[in-house]
Design a protein around this motif. Structure first.
Motif, short mmCIF file in Angstrom:
data_model
loop_
_atom_site.label_atom_id
_atom_site.label_comp_id
_atom_site.label_asym_id
_atom_site.label_seq_id
_atom_site.Cartn_x
_atom_site.Cartn_y
_atom_site.Cartn_z
N VAL A 122 49.71 40.78 29.23
CA VAL A 122 48.49 40.50 30.00
C VAL A 122 48.54 41.27 31.31
O VAL A 122 49.59 41.36 31.97
CB VAL A 122 48.36 38.98 30.25
N GLU A 123 47.38 41.81 31.70
CA GLU A 123 47.30 42.57 32.94
C GLU A 123 47.21 41.57 34.10
O GLU A 123 46.12 41.16 34.53
CB GLU A 123 46.09 43.50 32.93
N ILE A 124 48.32 41.18 34.56
CA ILE A 124 48.39 40.17 35.63
C ILE A 124 47.77 40.71 36.91
O ILE A 124 47.15 39.97 37.69
CB ILE A 124 49.86 39.75 35.85
N GLY A 125 47.94 42.01 37.12
CA GLY A 125 47.42 42.58 38.37
C GLY A 125 45.91 42.46 38.48
O GLY A 125 45.37 42.04 39.52
N ASN A 126 45.19 42.80 37.39
CA ASN A 126 43.73 42.70 37.41
C ASN A 126 43.28 41.24 37.56
O ASN A 126 42.31 40.94 38.25
CB ASN A 126 43.14 43.30 36.13
N MET A 127 44.02 40.35 36.87
CA MET A 127 43.67 38.93 36.95
C MET A 127 43.82 38.43 38.38
O MET A 127 42.98 37.68 38.90
CB MET A 127 44.55 38.12 36.00
N VAL A 128 44.90 38.84 39.02
CA VAL A 128 45.12 38.41 40.40
C VAL A 128 44.03 38.95 41.31
O VAL A 128 43.54 38.26 42.22
CB VAL A 128 46.52 38.85 40.87
N LYS A 129 43.64 40.19 41.09
CA LYS A 129 42.57 40.78 41.90
C LYS A 129 41.27 40.01 41.74
O LYS A 129 40.55 39.74 42.72
CB LYS A 129 42.36 42.24 41.52
N GLU A 130 40.92 39.64 40.48
CA GLU A 130 39.68 38.88 40.24
C GLU A 130 39.75 37.51 40.93
O GLU A 130 38.76 37.05 41.52
CB GLU A 130 39.46 38.71 38.75
N ILE A 131 40.92 36.86 40.84
CA ILE A 131 41.06 35.56 41.51
C ILE A 131 40.91 35.70 43.02
O ILE A 131 40.26 34.88 43.68
CB ILE A 131 42.42 34.93 41.14
N GLU A 132 41.49 36.76 43.57
CA GLU A 132 41.38 36.99 45.01
C GLU A 132 39.92 37.24 45.41
O GLU A 132 39.44 36.77 46.44
CB GLU A 132 42.26 38.17 45.42
#
Length: 316
Positions: free
Chosen positions: A231-241
Motif C-alpha cells: 500500500v502506498e502509505i505516503g499518498n494515504m498520509v498526504k490525503e489524510i493531512e
C-alpha cells in the motif's frame, strides 16, 4: 747369600706394617705418594662433614678432608683438608660446605676468587661458609606448610564441633522429615509428569491441529503484512493531512465572524434576537391555539371581536 727364615719373617712383618699405615692414612685422606697442599677453614657447624669427604673445585675432585678438630678458645671447628692437584687459587677464595641429602653426605668446595693475585699457599686458612642443603631447604619449605596444616586442622576441628552443636537430635529429625517431604514431592512430581504425558498423548491430534492453525494464521499474517507493505502509505498520509487541513480551515471559519454560520455561532446579539423571535413565535402559536376566533373571524351579522386577552399560561 742365604737369608734366614727369621729375617724373611721380619721383612714380611715390616712390609705388612708399612702397608697398613699407608692404607690407614689413605683412608683418612692422606696420600704419601703424592705431593699435597694442606689448607684450613674454621666453621661454627660443619653440618655433617666427615673425614675423607671430598674437596672439589668447580665440581672436580682435588682432595679430601683430613681432620676436624674443636678449637678450645671458642668451640669452633677447624677443618683440615688437602689439595692434591696444582690448581692455583687466591687466598681470598671460599671453602664452602655444600650438599647433603637423605642418603649422601656433605662435601667441601673451594670457590676461587680470580680477582685477587694473592695466591694461597700450603698452610693458609681460607674463609669458610656453609650452603643450605636439601634437608635445610625442605625444612624451610615444610615449616610454613606445617603451620598452615596445623591451622587448617584447628579450623576443621572447630567446624566439626560447631556442626555437632548445630546437628542436635531435633535438627536431625527435621532433616529426616525434610528428606521425607522431598521424597513425597518427588513422587508427586513424577505422578504429575505421567498425567501430563497422558494428556499430551490423548490430545496429540488436537495439538497438531492447533499448531497447523497457528501456521496458517502466521501465513495469513505474513500475506497481510505483504499487502500492507504494497500500500502506498505516503499518498494515504498526504490525503489524510489534506483532509485535516480542510477541517482546520472549516473550524477556523466557524470560530470567526466571517460568513452566516460563523456569525450565528459567534454573534451574541444575533443569538439573542433569534432567541427572542423564537419566544414570540412560540407565544403567537400558543395564543392562536387558545384564541382561534381572534385570528379567524367569520361573522354573519357583523359582530365585532372581543378585546385581546393575554393567555394565562404564558411564560415570562
Amino acid at each position: 747369600m742365604k737369608i734366614s727364615k727369621e729375617a724373611k719373617t721380619g721383612l714380611l712383618a715390616v712390609f705388612a706394617i708399612a702397608t697398613f699405615i699407608l692404607g690407614y692414612n689413605y683412608l683418612k685422606g692422606k696420600n704419601f705418594l703424592k705431593t699435597e697442599r694442606v689448607f684450613y677453614a674454621v666453621y661454627d657447624n660443619v653440618e655433617g662433614l666427615d673425614l675423607s669427604s671430598t674437596v672439589t673445585i668447580n665440581g672436580l675432585k682435588v682432595g679430601k678432608i683430613q681432620e676436624i678438630t674443636i678449637l678450645e678458645r671458642n668451640a669452633n671447628l677447624l677443618v683440615t683438608f688437602s689439595v692434591e692437584r696444582d690448581f692455583e687459587f687466591s687466598k681470598t677464595s671460599l671453602a664452602r660446605i655444600y650438599g647433603g641429602g637423605i642418603i649422601g653426605g656433605k662435601s667441601l668446595a673451594i670457590i676461587p676468587d680470580f680477582e685477587s693475585n694473592n695466591m694461597a699457599q700450603s698452610g693458609d686458612t681460607l674463609v669458610g661458609n656453609v650452603e643450605e642443603g636439601i634437608m635445610e631447604l625442605v625444612n624451610d619449605r615444610l615449616t610454613p606448610l606445617q603451620q598452615k596444616i596445623e591451622a587448617t586442622v584447628v579450623s576443621a576441628d572447630s567446624l566439626l564441633n560447631s556442626f555437632n552443636q548445630v546437628m542436635n537430635e531435633e535438627t536431625r529429625e527435621n532433616l529426616r522429615q525434610t528428606l521425607k517431604n522431598f521424597n513425597e514431592t518427588s513422587n508427586s512430581l513424577k505422578s504429575s509428569s505421567v498425567t501430563l504425558e497422558d494428556i499430551l498423548v490423548d490430545n496429540k491430534s488436537k495439538l497438531n491441529s492447533t499448531f497447523e492453525n497457528l501456521d496458517k494464521t502466521a501465513a495469513n499474517f505474513a500475506a497481510f503484512s505483504d499487502t500492507l507493505s504494497s500500500v502506498e502509505i505516503g499518498n494515504m498520509v498526504k490525503e489524510i493531512e489534506s483532509t485535516l487541513a480542510n477541517l482546520n480551515a472549516f473550524s477556523e471559519k466557524l470560530n470567526s465572524n466571517d460568513g452566516s454560520i460563523g456569525r450565528l455561532l459567534n454573534d451574541d446579539e444575533l443569538y439573542k434576537n433569534l432567541d427572542g423571535a423564537t419566544r414570540q413565535l412560540e407565544e403567537l402559536l400558543q395564543d392562536i391555539k387558545l384564541n382561534p376566533k381572534r385570528y379567524v373571524h367569520i361573522s354573519v351579522f357583523g359582530k365585532n371581536p372581543g378585546p385581546y386577552q393575554e393567555p394565562e399560561n404564558r411564560d415570562d
